[in-house]
Design an enzyme around this catalytic site. Sequence first.
Site, short mmCIF file in Angstrom:
data_model
loop_
_atom_site.label_atom_id
_atom_site.label_comp_id
_atom_site.label_asym_id
_atom_site.label_seq_id
_atom_site.Cartn_x
_atom_site.Cartn_y
_atom_site.Cartn_z
N GLU A 111 0.76 -1.09 0.08
CA GLU A 111 0.05 -0.03 0.01
C GLU A 111 0.94 1.28 -0.17
O GLU A 111 2.05 1.10 0.39
CB GLU A 111 -1.05 -0.13 1.21
CG GLU A 111 -1.91 -1.21 1.36
CD GLU A 111 -2.48 -1.16 2.67
OE1 GLU A 111 -2.98 -0.41 3.01
OE2 GLU A 111 -2.26 -2.17 3.47
N LYS A 113 2.17 4.78 1.11
CA LYS A 113 2.24 5.34 2.52
C LYS A 113 1.93 6.90 2.24
O LYS A 113 2.61 7.83 1.98
CB LYS A 113 3.68 5.24 3.30
CG LYS A 113 3.93 5.67 4.55
CD LYS A 113 5.10 5.58 5.14
CE LYS A 113 5.29 5.91 6.60
NZ LYS A 113 4.87 7.44 6.84
N ASP A 115 1.01 10.47 3.48
CA ASP A 115 1.63 11.63 4.17
C ASP A 115 0.56 12.65 4.85
O ASP A 115 0.45 13.58 4.31
CB ASP A 115 2.67 12.59 3.42
CG ASP A 115 3.76 12.98 4.33
OD1 ASP A 115 3.42 12.90 5.47
OD2 ASP A 115 4.53 13.97 4.01
N TYR A 222 -6.64 2.53 5.59
CA TYR A 222 -5.59 1.46 5.39
C TYR A 222 -5.46 0.39 6.33
O TYR A 222 -4.65 -0.61 6.18
CB TYR A 222 -3.98 2.09 5.62
CG TYR A 222 -3.81 2.72 6.92
CD1 TYR A 222 -3.44 1.94 8.21
CD2 TYR A 222 -3.81 4.25 6.86
CE1 TYR A 222 -2.99 2.60 9.09
CE2 TYR A 222 -3.32 4.78 8.35
CZ TYR A 222 -3.13 3.95 9.33
OH TYR A 222 -2.68 4.64 10.56
N LYS A 309 10.60 3.68 2.57
CA LYS A 309 10.77 5.17 2.25
C LYS A 309 11.38 5.48 1.12
O LYS A 309 12.43 4.94 0.74
CB LYS A 309 11.26 5.66 3.43
CG LYS A 309 10.85 5.58 4.85
CD LYS A 309 9.28 5.87 4.76
CE LYS A 309 9.03 7.42 5.19
NZ LYS A 309 9.39 8.27 6.36
N CYS A 403 30.10 24.38 28.18
CA CYS A 403 28.35 24.70 28.25
C CYS A 403 27.93 25.91 27.45
O CYS A 403 28.62 27.06 28.33
CB CYS A 403 27.78 24.26 29.44
SG CYS A 403 26.05 24.66 28.98
N CYS A 406 25.84 27.61 30.72
CA CYS A 406 26.50 27.72 32.17
C CYS A 406 27.84 27.59 32.16
O CYS A 406 28.37 27.94 33.41
CB CYS A 406 25.78 26.80 33.10
SG CYS A 406 26.35 25.14 32.82
N CYS A 421 27.07 18.37 29.46
CA CYS A 421 27.49 19.29 30.61
C CYS A 421 27.22 18.66 31.78
O CYS A 421 25.98 18.24 32.21
CB CYS A 421 26.40 20.55 30.47
SG CYS A 421 26.61 21.77 31.66
N CYS A 427 22.33 23.89 35.46
CA CYS A 427 22.50 24.43 34.22
C CYS A 427 20.76 24.36 33.81
O CYS A 427 19.99 23.74 33.51
CB CYS A 427 23.10 23.38 33.09
SG CYS A 427 22.99 23.90 31.39
#
Length: 665
Positions: A111, A113, A115, A222, A309, A403, A406, A421, A427
């Site tokens: 079938e 697919k 979207d 489906y 896909k 980081c 921070c 970090c 943070c």
Amino acid sequence: MDIQNTIQNLREELNQHNHNYYVLDQPTISDYEFDLKLAQLQDLENQHPQFFDESSPTQRVGGAITKNFETVPHEHRMYSLDNSYSKEDLLEWEKRIQKVLGEVPLEYTCELKYDGASISITYENGKLKRAVTRGDGFQGDDVTNNIKTIKSVPLQLKGNYPPKFDVRGEIILPFAGFEKMNQELIEIGETPYSNPRNTASGSLKLQDSTEVAKRPLDCLLYFLIGNQLPFNSQIESLESARSWGFKAPKEAKLANNLEEVFQFIDYWDTHRHNLPYETDGVVVKVNSFQYQEELGYTAKSPRWAIAYKFKSEQVATRLNSISYQVGRTGSITPVANLEPVQLAGTIVKRASLHNADQIEKLDIRVGDTVFVEKGGEIIPKIIAVDVAQRDLFAEPTSYITHCPECQTELVRIEGEANHYCPNFYGCPPQIIGRIQHYISRKAMDIEGLGGETVALLFNNGLVRNYADLYELKVEQILPLERMAQKSAENLVNGVALSKNIPFERVLFALGIRYVGETVAKKLAKHYKNIDALRQASLMDLILVDEIGERIAQSVIDFFDNQENQIIVERLKYYGIQLETVEKFNPNATDKLDGKTFVVSGVFTLFSRDELKQAIEDNGGKVGSSISAKTDYVVAGDNMGPAKLDKANKLNIPIISEEEFQKLIV
């Protein structure tokens, strides 16, 4: 004149015209004639309200307003599909199937697919009763009023249909309708919509169903799911669905082997561009429902289906800069900031660079021309650099050492790709991220509180961790930006309602590293309450089914932390569900305690789900595959030959459902 009969005959005639036009694409009257008949029906119904019918075609014009979409559980879980990107992936998938079923002849349903936005629609006695979005697969939003406005969704079925079942479909917006909507927006000076998929999905959550009725949405079916449905295969179910009035696309085809699957894929990879709606691949399903039951599911996906896909669209654009994001676990993600470019229907401005190794592998530099594609057609990623166009003076990228939020020096754990970090409790993005995770739908699902509001609360000093949420008061929230009395009250009420969320979801919400939904369920089921879990030793945890050393150590580390201990005690004080509420089952026993069962075949006394429930109700465990740890195989008719062979080789007792009944009596 019999008014009731006149009304009923008009309804049936208009429903048939709707079906001819929107499902069969074969109209038999003009739009003008249809509108005249619809107006006549509307007048008669207004004059005779005693003959109201929720399935009347007049109910498709909308009018109902939904302020808040109710969250409801799916009776049958909505799984996601595993993806494949090559024919080799499909060959490997078939090998996995044959490992379970043995060398049996296999047919596949192919079938397209679609979207769009997934939907589950429940029919009872032929009438549309409820439509629910996918949500998290376990529960979604009730959008029944909006779905009723879609002309290709039947309100009343015809023919010989089962008394109750769910239909799974994709709500899509065809290209022609999408372009017309955008043209109308452009003409009045408004911003056009970005792509059909997002527009279709957003349409389902419009509060005014009259507005939804104006949009040319379509529904492509489906899958059908329910108890004891009257067919044996996927292709047969699609044919039955068409006869009941559903729009099940005719492109679906039965393939006798993978070679025919590949032919289907090759054909549609070229011809998909001629379709009136978006499609990004092919869904391949084992056709036999008996084999589907044998194969079952993983934690996230059916083993009997896979999505192939199509190759992703690629575009070239300029890398303007690289920034760095801090996740709730402290993980650092480098992000490419791009010159905006159109890709697969959306404008792409950013793409993930994943980690330092990926940057080094691509040798990517600011100012480079890069090739971008959508991984699985969803998340943009950079796949290559056009080195020929590189500036001679472009500097190699140096990964950050501290980081960005921070300024704490980053660490990289041996064997892991990401930098972290370590300032876990100081943070800001990590703190905000943990609270956002806590309130998320799959966790505490707190209504009235979104990610931006969490950041607002943190930045104004009102929360430092998720336990602080339970001390918030309306008067503290009101002075904040964009906060009115009602929204502040909704937030406080939403936090209070989260006290009813069950323990397994609370455990997931705590944000213990590596403890996802599935692991949280296993730990909650095994330990029953938070105190038993936090007192467990490393070895105790490792002995729990499917809990490895990495997860076990993470749980130990979480509960060893003093700040976490304080937070858990506060949650307990506020009345959060930190223990499993056992459902009383008068038939439950411990007769199967410590025993593992594998179920295979077709049964008459039980459905497979009832059989599995009976095993668990009596203290047993249901295994997905036969191994040396399996104590019994409960076999029905047409047991899978591979399972039969493996059970015999391992000398595992094979019992009938009647013999199983005797074990629990």
